[in-house]
Design a protein around this motif. Structure first.
Motif, mmCIF file in Angstrom:
data_model
loop_
_atom_site.group_PDB
_atom_site.id
_atom_site.type_symbol
_atom_site.label_atom_id
_atom_site.label_comp_id
_atom_site.label_asym_id
_atom_site.label_seq_id
_atom_site.Cartn_x
_atom_site.Cartn_y
_atom_site.Cartn_z
ATOM 1 N N THR A 196 -48.648 22.699 42.707
ATOM 2 C CA THR A 196 -47.469 22.783 41.830
ATOM 3 C C THR A 196 -47.877 23.287 40.444
ATOM 4 O O THR A 196 -47.954 24.491 40.233
ATOM 5 C CB THR A 196 -46.742 21.430 41.772
ATOM 6 O OG1 THR A 196 -47.700 20.387 41.442
ATOM 7 C CG2 THR A 196 -46.107 21.111 43.118
ATOM 8 N N TRP A 197 -48.170 22.375 39.541
ATOM 9 C CA TRP A 197 -48.374 22.825 38.164
ATOM 10 C C TRP A 197 -49.623 23.695 37.988
ATOM 11 O O TRP A 197 -49.622 24.618 37.169
ATOM 12 C CB TRP A 197 -48.386 21.648 37.188
ATOM 13 C CG TRP A 197 -49.375 20.544 37.446
ATOM 14 C CD1 TRP A 197 -49.136 19.366 38.080
ATOM 15 C CD2 TRP A 197 -50.751 20.505 37.051
ATOM 16 N NE1 TRP A 197 -50.268 18.580 38.118
ATOM 17 C CE2 TRP A 197 -51.278 19.256 37.491
ATOM 18 C CE3 TRP A 197 -51.605 21.376 36.376
ATOM 19 C CZ2 TRP A 197 -52.602 18.870 37.277
ATOM 20 C CZ3 TRP A 197 -52.934 21.004 36.164
ATOM 21 C CH2 TRP A 197 -53.413 19.761 36.611
ATOM 22 N N ALA A 198 -50.693 23.433 38.759
ATOM 23 C CA ALA A 198 -51.901 24.258 38.592
ATOM 24 C C ALA A 198 -51.702 25.667 39.137
ATOM 25 O O ALA A 198 -52.491 26.564 38.853
ATOM 26 C CB ALA A 198 -53.094 23.598 39.278
ATOM 27 N N SER A 199 -50.635 25.863 39.920
ATOM 28 C CA SER A 199 -50.322 27.181 40.474
ATOM 29 C C SER A 199 -49.229 27.892 39.681
ATOM 30 O O SER A 199 -48.697 28.909 40.124
ATOM 31 C CB SER A 199 -49.869 27.036 41.937
ATOM 32 O OG SER A 199 -50.919 26.539 42.740
ATOM 33 N N PHE A 200 -48.903 27.361 38.522
ATOM 34 C CA PHE A 200 -47.820 27.924 37.715
ATOM 35 C C PHE A 200 -48.350 29.051 36.821
ATOM 36 O O PHE A 200 -49.419 28.937 36.211
ATOM 37 C CB PHE A 200 -47.201 26.812 36.845
ATOM 38 C CG PHE A 200 -45.900 27.167 36.220
ATOM 39 C CD1 PHE A 200 -44.713 26.998 36.917
ATOM 40 C CD2 PHE A 200 -45.844 27.688 34.937
ATOM 41 C CE1 PHE A 200 -43.495 27.337 36.345
ATOM 42 C CE2 PHE A 200 -44.631 28.033 34.356
ATOM 43 C CZ PHE A 200 -43.456 27.856 35.060
ATOM 44 N N GLY A 201 -47.614 30.131 36.698
ATOM 45 C CA GLY A 201 -48.032 31.291 35.916
ATOM 46 C C GLY A 201 -48.120 30.993 34.426
ATOM 47 O O GLY A 201 -47.249 30.337 33.862
ATOM 48 N N ILE A 202 -49.175 31.501 33.791
ATOM 49 C CA ILE A 202 -49.424 31.236 32.371
ATOM 50 C C ILE A 202 -48.799 32.344 31.520
ATOM 51 O O ILE A 202 -48.994 33.533 31.788
ATOM 52 C CB ILE A 202 -50.939 31.150 32.089
ATOM 53 C CG1 ILE A 202 -51.585 30.088 32.994
ATOM 54 C CG2 ILE A 202 -51.189 30.840 30.606
ATOM 55 C CD1 ILE A 202 -51.004 28.701 32.863
ATOM 56 N N VAL A 203 -48.071 31.932 30.499
ATOM 57 C CA VAL A 203 -47.406 32.887 29.608
ATOM 58 C C VAL A 203 -48.229 33.045 28.322
ATOM 59 O O VAL A 203 -49.023 32.174 27.963
ATOM 60 C CB VAL A 203 -45.976 32.420 29.262
ATOM 61 C CG1 VAL A 203 -45.158 32.216 30.523
ATOM 62 C CG2 VAL A 203 -45.981 31.135 28.420
ATOM 63 N N GLN A 204 -48.013 34.166 27.632
ATOM 64 C CA GLN A 204 -48.660 34.388 26.334
ATOM 65 C C GLN A 204 -47.938 33.476 25.345
ATOM 66 O O GLN A 204 -46.786 33.699 24.995
ATOM 67 C CB GLN A 204 -48.529 35.876 25.939
ATOM 68 C CG GLN A 204 -49.605 36.392 25.026
ATOM 69 C CD GLN A 204 -49.286 36.149 23.546
ATOM 70 O OE1 GLN A 204 -48.815 35.074 23.165
ATOM 71 N NE2 GLN A 204 -49.541 37.133 22.724
#
Length: 559
Positions: A196-204
């Motif tokens: 779930t959260w560890a697979s979430f895309g990181i934004v600038q």
């Protein structure tokens, strides 16, 4: 919201899928001509890729750098934020623009992306990630731990009303001891964390903080192999290679996802060489045709999502579980699979697919039985009216199912179900709307019902259904509220050992089939075609859709 209503089709019963489609797909050819007027990479002076001779396998050629790869989707891409990446056609674009720390790949294995390593404390309450150094966002800024902290803090903050907020269940705080270390402290164990959260895309982070989520949805900046070039939600999305991507520049210059709702039009586009893959399945019979075509490779994977009718359980006429149970008995689900899905699915008897370790095989089942359906409706106090529609306390047993605009693959299912429900005195009206309107309407309870595929666990290895079955879940399309279900979902996340966890998910499945929050039809085989011009495809994937995250490794051979 532009809903187009239509009346029941009295001819539906007994029609084949082809007959259904002839009835529903008028105008498809015109749509095809419009949809395929795309700037496909020309292989001839006329710009029209030459199709291989019928029955002849293309000679294998080395892939070449450059070119444009055309994907087809069935619905608009309403947002480019990681928070809205639920639908497959959103996911494949959003996660070629963004990267997570890690994810479960097409073989259901954890694969590191932005993280070069991670550790989980023995008590499950601390996750430590070491980030790759030198990773650049599309604007040139270097990724640091501050971006990860910002992303997780923003989307888990209830004030921001993110759809994915439930994914961050159990996180207490996020620490960044240096630019390349992220320490996630858990208030309680969340066994689904990696999925779930560890697979979430990181934004600038700085950019997102400046423009806000609403603008970010239209102009994202990630670290993905591709960056946004042009976005027209209902027409196409084009992404282009990011020269400074940390895994190396992608081989293919541009990916263009065309929105082509009509599956037969997508089929023609593939056969004519105008497109290289359809992210969303074609009609089953067309997929099977391509499986025999030497110019294509077809990925068959076990379906993880349920094809279902989500129901607004708070609607007075749908709030009694006996009504929902009656509808399950009224639906001949095997006939739907045989007549409309070419047998490439299996009847669903749970929210968790049979391929999962957590699937419970001995659950209560709803056979096709009109007498049982009528008995349940009688018991619930719904009396057959003179017009053939049941009534109770002056209310008709009627509701509206809103299907996705142009979804001629699943629309026949709604039409057949409409006839089946009418036989027991239930009136299901049909309407159409864009998918974004449907998802919003089901989430906020302004729509009665719909028909689409969605996952009621997390993935093939993770059974958590927080998003869809917890009363606070971001995708609680059914407005389902059950205190015991909420407690079990939360308790199940606190247990890591699979055998110990199974107890919780057994009970979750028992509640699911007893309460029938939605009308669950079938688990599909997922059939996705690729042109053999695409070089570098994975072999024998076990999970669908995530293989599109390999696009940066692919190349195109000459036509």
């Amino acid at each position: 919201m532009g809903i187009k209503r239509s009346q029941p089709n009295p001819k539906a019963r007994g029609m084949s899928r082809r007959q259904f489609l002839r009835y529903t797909a008028l105008g498809g050819s015109a749509a095809f001509l419009a949809a395929c007027a795309v700037p496909a990479e020309p292989s001839t002076e006329t710009g029209a890729p030459a199709a291989p001779a019928e029955g002849a396998a293309p000679a294998p050629t080395e892939g070449q750098d450059g070119g444009t790869m055309i994907w087809l989707g069935h619905q608009e891409i309403a947002s480019l934020s990681p928070d809205d990446a639920g639908p497959d056609v959103h996911f494949v674009i959003v996660y070629n623009i963004h990267n997570p720390l890690l994810y479960y790949n097409e073989y259901n294995e954890v694969e590191l992306v932005l993280a070069e390593s991670y550790e989980v404390a023995d008590d499950g309450l601390t996750y430590t990630f070491k980030l790759r150094e030198g990773v650049k966002f599309h604007d040139g800024k270097e990724l640091t731990s501050a971006d990860v902290k910002y992303t997780y803090d923003y989307y888990r903050n209830p004030d921001n009303a993110a759809v994915s907020a439930g994914d961050f269940f159990g996180i207490d705080s996020i620490e960044t001891p240096d630019d390349y270390t992220v320490v996630v402290k858990m208030a309680q164990v969340n066994a689904a964390s990696l999925a779930t959260w560890a697979s979430f895309g990181i934004v600038q982070s700085e950019y997102h903080a400046e423009v806000g989520e609403e603008t970010y949805r239209t102009a994202p900046i990630g670290t993905g192999a591709y960056k946004l070039k042009e976005w027209r939600a209902a027409e196409y999305t084009e992404i282009e290679a990011f020269d400074d991507h940390f895994r190396g520049r992608p081989k293919i210059d541009t990916i263009r996802l065309e929105v082509v709702p009509e599956p037969s039009v997508r089929m023609v586009a593939l056969q004519s060489g105008e497109a290289h893959s359809s992210v969303w399945p074609l009609l089953v019979e067309d997929s099977l045709t391509l499986e025999q075509d030497p110019n294509f490779i077809l990925f068959r994977t076990l379906g993880n999502s349920i094809k279902h009718f989500p129901l607004n359980n708070q609607l007075p006429q749908l709030s009694d579980k006996r009504v929902r149970q009656a509808m399950m008995h009224a639906l001949d689900r095997q006939r739907i699979i045989d007549d409309l899905w070419a047998g490439t699915a299996q009847v669903a008897h749970s929210n968790i697919p049979p391929s999962s370790f957590y699937h419970k095989p001995d659950l209560k089942q709803y056979d096709y039985n009109v007498e049982k359906a009528n008995a349940l409706l009688d018991e619930a106090g719904w009396v057959m009216g003179a017009d053939g529609i049941r009534e109770k306390d002056g209310m008709k047993l009627s509701f509206t199912c809103t299907t996705i605009s142009g979804d001629s693959a699943r629309r026949p299912i709604a039409e057949l179900a409409q006839q089946m429900l009418k036989e027991v005195g239930i009136d299901m009206q049909l309407a159409e709307a864009p998918v974004a309107s449907i998802l919003e309407g089901m989430r906020n309870g302004t729509l009665d019902a719909s028909l689409f595929n969605w996952t009621y666990n997390t993935n093939a290895v993770e059974p958590d259904p927080f998003s869809t079955l917890h009363s606070t879940g971001g995708n609680n399309f059914n407005n389902f509220r059950n205190e015991e279900m909420d407690q079990l979902i939360e308790a199940g996340l606190n247990v890591v050992d699979p055998e110990e966890r199974r107890v919780y998910y057994d009970r979750i499945q028992e509640i699911f089939v007893e309460e029938v929050p939605c009308l669950y039809l079938q688990f599909d085989e997922w059939l996705i075609p690729f042109s053999r011009r695409i070089q570098g495809l994975p072999e024998n994937p076990k999970a669908s859709t995530v293989y599109y995250l390999r696009a940066h490794e692919w190349s195109l051979s000459e036509a």
